[in-house]
Structure formats: structure tokens, C-alpha cells
Motif scaffolding. Structure first.
Motif, PDB file in Angstrom:
ATOM      1  N   TRP A   1      62.465  67.166   5.772  1.00 51.34           N
ATOM      2  CA  TRP A   1      62.629  66.499   4.480  1.00 51.34           C
ATOM      3  C   TRP A   1      61.287  65.925   4.065  1.00 51.34           C
ATOM      4  CZ3 TRP A   1      62.413  60.964   3.886  1.00 51.34           C
ATOM      5  CH2 TRP A   1      62.769  60.499   2.617  1.00 51.34           C
ATOM      6  N   GLU A   2      60.927  66.111   2.809  1.00 51.43           N
ATOM      7  CA  GLU A   2      59.687  65.555   2.268  1.00 51.43           C
ATOM      8  C   GLU A   2      59.973  64.193   1.644  1.00 51.43           C
ATOM      9  OE1 GLU A   2      57.892  68.376  -0.398  1.00 51.43           O
ATOM     10  OE2 GLU A   2      57.639  69.857   1.184  1.00 51.43           O
ATOM     11  N   SER A   3      59.304  63.163   2.139  1.00 50.17           N
ATOM     12  CA  SER A   3      59.504  61.809   1.645  1.00 50.17           C
ATOM     13  C   SER A   3      58.840  61.630   0.280  1.00 50.17           C
ATOM     14  CB  SER A   3      58.911  60.795   2.618  1.00 50.17           C
ATOM     15  OG  SER A   3      58.900  59.505   2.039  1.00 50.17           O
ATOM     16  N   PRO A   4      59.604  61.240  -0.736  1.00 46.73           N
ATOM     17  CA  PRO A   4      58.998  61.024  -2.060  1.00 46.73           C
ATOM     18  C   PRO A   4      58.026  59.841  -2.060  1.00 46.73           C
ATOM     19  CG  PRO A   4      61.337  60.452  -2.081  1.00 46.73           C
ATOM     20  CD  PRO A   4      61.043  61.042  -0.742  1.00 46.73           C
ATOM     21  N   GLU A   5      58.155  58.954  -1.097  1.00 46.99           N
ATOM     22  CA  GLU A   5      57.253  57.800  -1.011  1.00 46.99           C
ATOM     23  C   GLU A   5      55.890  58.170  -0.429  1.00 46.99           C
ATOM     24  OE1 GLU A   5      59.337  54.775   1.139  1.00 46.99           O
ATOM     25  OE2 GLU A   5      60.901  54.604  -0.385  1.00 46.99           O
ATOM     26  N   GLU A   6      55.780  59.388   0.116  1.00 49.57           N
ATOM     27  CA  GLU A   6      54.525  59.805   0.754  1.00 49.57           C
ATOM     28  C   GLU A   6      53.913  61.039   0.086  1.00 49.57           C
ATOM     29  OE1 GLU A   6      55.042  58.451   5.327  1.00 49.57           O
ATOM     30  OE2 GLU A   6      56.333  60.106   4.695  1.00 49.57           O
ATOM     31  N   ILE A   7      54.252  61.267  -1.173  1.00 49.92           N
ATOM     32  CA  ILE A   7      53.656  62.393  -1.906  1.00 49.92           C
ATOM     33  C   ILE A   7      52.148  62.182  -1.946  1.00 49.92           C
ATOM     34  CG2 ILE A   7      53.454  63.471  -4.194  1.00 49.92           C
ATOM     35  CD1 ILE A   7      56.450  62.908  -4.555  1.00 49.92           C
ATOM     36  N   GLY A   8      51.425  63.244  -1.691  1.00 46.63           N
ATOM     37  CA  GLY A   8      49.968  63.148  -1.662  1.00 46.63           C
ATOM     38  C   GLY A   8      49.406  62.964  -0.265  1.00 46.63           C
ATOM     39  N   LYS A   9      50.273  62.729   0.707  1.00 47.70           N
ATOM     40  CA  LYS A   9      49.824  62.603   2.096  1.00 47.70           C
ATOM     41  C   LYS A   9      49.158  63.916   2.502  1.00 47.70           C
ATOM     42  CE  LYS A   9      51.599  61.612   6.709  1.00 47.70           C
ATOM     43  NZ  LYS A   9      52.802  61.340   7.521  1.00 47.70           N
ATOM     44  N   THR A  10      48.050  63.827   3.232  1.00 47.19           N
ATOM     45  CA  THR A  10      47.313  65.039   3.602  1.00 47.19           C
ATOM     46  C   THR A  10      47.299  65.311   5.102  1.00 47.19           C
ATOM     47  OG1 THR A  10      45.243  63.803   3.654  1.00 47.19           O
ATOM     48  CG2 THR A  10      45.812  64.911   1.572  1.00 47.19           C
ATOM     49  N   GLU A  11      47.637  64.333   5.904  1.00 49.63           N
ATOM     50  CA  GLU A  11      47.653  64.539   7.353  1.00 49.63           C
ATOM     51  C   GLU A  11      49.059  64.910   7.803  1.00 49.63           C
ATOM     52  OE1 GLU A  11      45.800  61.549   9.757  1.00 49.63           O
ATOM     53  OE2 GLU A  11      44.228  61.211   8.266  1.00 49.63           O
ATOM     54  N   TYR A  12      49.154  66.060   8.465  1.00 48.11           N
ATOM     55  CA  TYR A  12      50.443  66.558   8.929  1.00 48.11           C
ATOM     56  C   TYR A  12      50.844  65.897  10.243  1.00 48.11           C
ATOM     57  CZ  TYR A  12      50.498  70.202   5.410  1.00 48.11           C
ATOM     58  OH  TYR A  12      50.539  70.876   4.217  1.00 48.11           O
ATOM     59  N   MET A  13      52.143  65.889  10.503  1.00 49.48           N
ATOM     60  CA  MET A  13      52.672  65.382  11.767  1.00 49.48           C
ATOM     61  C   MET A  13      52.052  66.161  12.928  1.00 49.48           C
ATOM     62  SD  MET A  13      56.653  65.300  13.137  1.00 49.48           S
ATOM     63  CE  MET A  13      57.240  64.436  11.692  1.00 49.48           C
ATOM     64  N   GLN A  14      51.674  65.448  13.958  1.00 46.71           N
ATOM     65  CA  GLN A  14      51.146  66.082  15.154  1.00 46.71           C
ATOM     66  C   GLN A  14      52.303  66.669  15.969  1.00 46.71           C
ATOM     67  OE1 GLN A  14      47.685  66.174  16.244  1.00 46.71           O
ATOM     68  NE2 GLN A  14      47.414  65.639  14.100  1.00 46.71           N
ATOM     69  N   VAL A  15      52.031  67.761  16.643  1.00 45.04           N
ATOM     70  CA  VAL A  15      53.049  68.415  17.465  1.00 45.04           C
ATOM     71  C   VAL A  15      53.638  67.426  18.469  1.00 45.04           C
ATOM     72  CG1 VAL A  15      53.432  70.185  19.224  1.00 45.04           C
ATOM     73  CG2 VAL A  15      52.101  70.736  17.180  1.00 45.04           C
ATOM     74  N   PHE A  16      52.805  66.587  19.092  1.00 45.23           N
ATOM     75  CA  PHE A  16      53.333  65.667  20.112  1.00 45.23           C
ATOM     76  C   PHE A  16      54.379  64.724  19.535  1.00 45.23           C
ATOM     77  CE2 PHE A  16      49.678  63.102  18.676  1.00 45.23           C
ATOM     78  CZ  PHE A  16      50.245  61.847  18.552  1.00 45.23           C
ATOM     79  N   LYS A  17      54.242  64.337  18.266  1.00 42.75           N
ATOM     80  CA  LYS A  17      55.233  63.456  17.644  1.00 42.75           C
ATOM     81  C   LYS A  17      56.538  64.217  17.404  1.00 42.75           C
ATOM     82  CE  LYS A  17      56.209  60.364  13.804  1.00 42.75           C
ATOM     83  NZ  LYS A  17      55.725  59.731  12.586  1.00 42.75           N
ATOM     84  N   ALA A  18      56.448  65.443  16.887  1.00 46.11           N
ATOM     85  CA  ALA A  18      57.645  66.261  16.680  1.00 46.11           C
ATOM     86  C   ALA A  18      58.347  66.512  18.010  1.00 46.11           C
ATOM     87  CB  ALA A  18      57.272  67.585  16.010  1.00 46.11           C
ATOM     88  N   LEU A  19      57.572  66.810  19.026  1.00 45.84           N
ATOM     89  CA  LEU A  19      58.132  67.063  20.356  1.00 45.84           C
ATOM     90  C   LEU A  19      58.839  65.815  20.890  1.00 45.84           C
ATOM     91  CD1 LEU A  19      58.450  69.138  22.606  1.00 45.84           C
ATOM     92  CD2 LEU A  19      56.223  68.423  23.482  1.00 45.84           C
ATOM     93  N   ALA A  20      58.256  64.648  20.683  1.00 44.19           N
ATOM     94  CA  ALA A  20      58.877  63.396  21.137  1.00 44.19           C
ATOM     95  C   ALA A  20      60.218  63.170  20.429  1.00 44.19           C
ATOM     96  CB  ALA A  20      57.937  62.216  20.902  1.00 44.19           C
ATOM     97  N   ILE A  21      60.267  63.451  19.135  1.00 44.66           N
ATOM     98  CA  ILE A  21      61.519  63.311  18.385  1.00 44.66           C
ATOM     99  C   ILE A  21      62.576  64.263  18.949  1.00 44.66           C
ATOM    100  CG2 ILE A  21      62.624  63.711  16.137  1.00 44.66           C
ATOM    101  CD1 ILE A  21      59.856  62.853  14.892  1.00 44.66           C
ATOM    102  N   LEU A  22      62.189  65.514  19.131  1.00 43.57           N
ATOM    103  CA  LEU A  22      63.139  66.519  19.617  1.00 43.57           C
ATOM    104  C   LEU A  22      63.589  66.230  21.049  1.00 43.57           C
ATOM    105  CD1 LEU A  22      61.500  69.703  18.075  1.00 43.57           C
ATOM    106  CD2 LEU A  22      63.483  68.418  17.221  1.00 43.57           C
ATOM    107  N   GLU A  23      62.691  65.738  21.883  1.00 41.87           N
ATOM    108  CA  GLU A  23      63.069  65.393  23.254  1.00 41.87           C
ATOM    109  C   GLU A  23      64.022  64.197  23.278  1.00 41.87           C
ATOM    110  OE1 GLU A  23      59.205  65.080  25.130  1.00 41.87           O
ATOM    111  OE2 GLU A  23      59.343  67.156  25.876  1.00 41.87           O
TER     112      GLU A  23
END
Length: 161
Positions: A62-84
Motif C-alpha cells: 500500500w502506498e501511503s498518501p502521507e509519504e508521497i514524494g518519498k524517494t528512499e525505498y524500504m530496505q530488504v531487511f525491514k521487509a524481511l523483519a515484518i514477514l518473519e
């Protein structure tokens, strides 16, 4: 891609930004969040009265409307932590097909298959695509398979050109 293959891939690239290409040359915005993980058990009956069961892992982006214009993508380690963390709460079927659910103002909500990945400019880029619907009972229902053209049919004078 199986759920186990996704985890293996993420563990190999933990220090990279994680990007998703949902259509050719179109990326999920850097303002995306992982908002839900679904563990689905499909129990189906097709039009030829054939039955089947399988599991799927659906990860919602989901794309947060409050963060439109953000240029730094989520790091893999953060996604992995969420999924774990999700896996500690509800166990994954590691053999289940993984899909990503996504939509934006210009793209309808869809469950997208992982068709591949690449390392591009130091990022892990997951390539996603739709899988068209199909009749699983073609033989039972009398649906003809598309004819395969042989090499001879397209030879000069073969009539296919």
C-alpha cells in the motif's frame, strides 16, 4: 515463486532497497508499506467438476498518501523483519505460491505473481505481473487448445505470412 524462495532471496540481499515493478517500467512508489499478509487455502471446483486445493501467501503493498514524494525505498531487511514477525504469529506454508496484492489510482487492485527479479543499481527489483484466467478443464469441456505452428508452416510459401 514459492514462499520459501522469497525468504531465501530476501536473506541474500538484506542490505539492498526493495523495489517492485508492477507493470513494465512502472514501480510501486517508495512510500509503500507492507500492510497485510494473507495465508490462503484455496479449495476449488472447476467447470469440468475437477477439484483442487492449494495454499497461497498474499503480501499486500500500500502506498501511503502521507509519504508521497518519498524517494528512499524500504530496505530488504525491514521487509524481511515484518514477514518473519508475521510468521511467528501465523506459520507460513513455505511451499505456497507467493503473490503481491497492489493497486494505485491508475492500476486496479490485483494479485500479482512474481515473474522474476533482478539487481538493478544496487536495488533488489521484484518483477510482478498478472496471470490471465484460464479454463483448467479444457479437455473435459471441449475447449480446443491453440494450435502450435510448426516451423514448416511459416516457411516461404507456407501461407502463414
Amino acid at each position: 515463486m514459492k514462499t520459501s524462495e522469497l525468504f531465501h532471496l530476501l536473506k541474500q540481499h538484506e542490505q539492498k532497497p526493495l523495489l517492485f515493478e508492477y507493470a513494465p517500467n512502472l514501480l510501486v512508489g517508495a512510500n509503500y508499506h507492507i500492510t497485510e499478509v494473507k495465508h490462503l487455502k484455496i479449495d476449488s471446483v472447476d467447470c469440468g467438476a475437477g477439484t483442487d486445493t492449494w495454499n497461497e501467501t498474499i503480501i499486500q503493498l500500500w502506498e501511503s498518501p502521507e509519504e508521497i514524494g518519498k524517494t528512499e525505498y524500504m530496505q530488504v531487511f525491514k521487509a524481511l523483519a515484518i514477514l518473519e514477525r508475521v510468521g511467528q504469529m501465523k506459520a507460513y506454508d513455505m511451499d505456497a505460491e507467493v503473490k503481491f496484492e497492489y493497486s494505485n489510482a491508475n492500476f486496479h487492485t490485483a494479485q500479482l505473481f512474481v515473474t522474476g527479479f533482478t539487481i538493478k543499481n544496487g536495488n533488489l527489483l521484484m518483477k510482478l505481473d498478472v496471470n490471465p484466467t484460464d479454463c483448467k478443464a479444457k479437455e473435459t469441456c471441449g475447449v480446443a487448445e491453440p494450435a502450435m505452428e510448426s516451423a514448416n508452416e511459416c516457411a516461404p510459401g507456407g501461407g502463414c505470412c
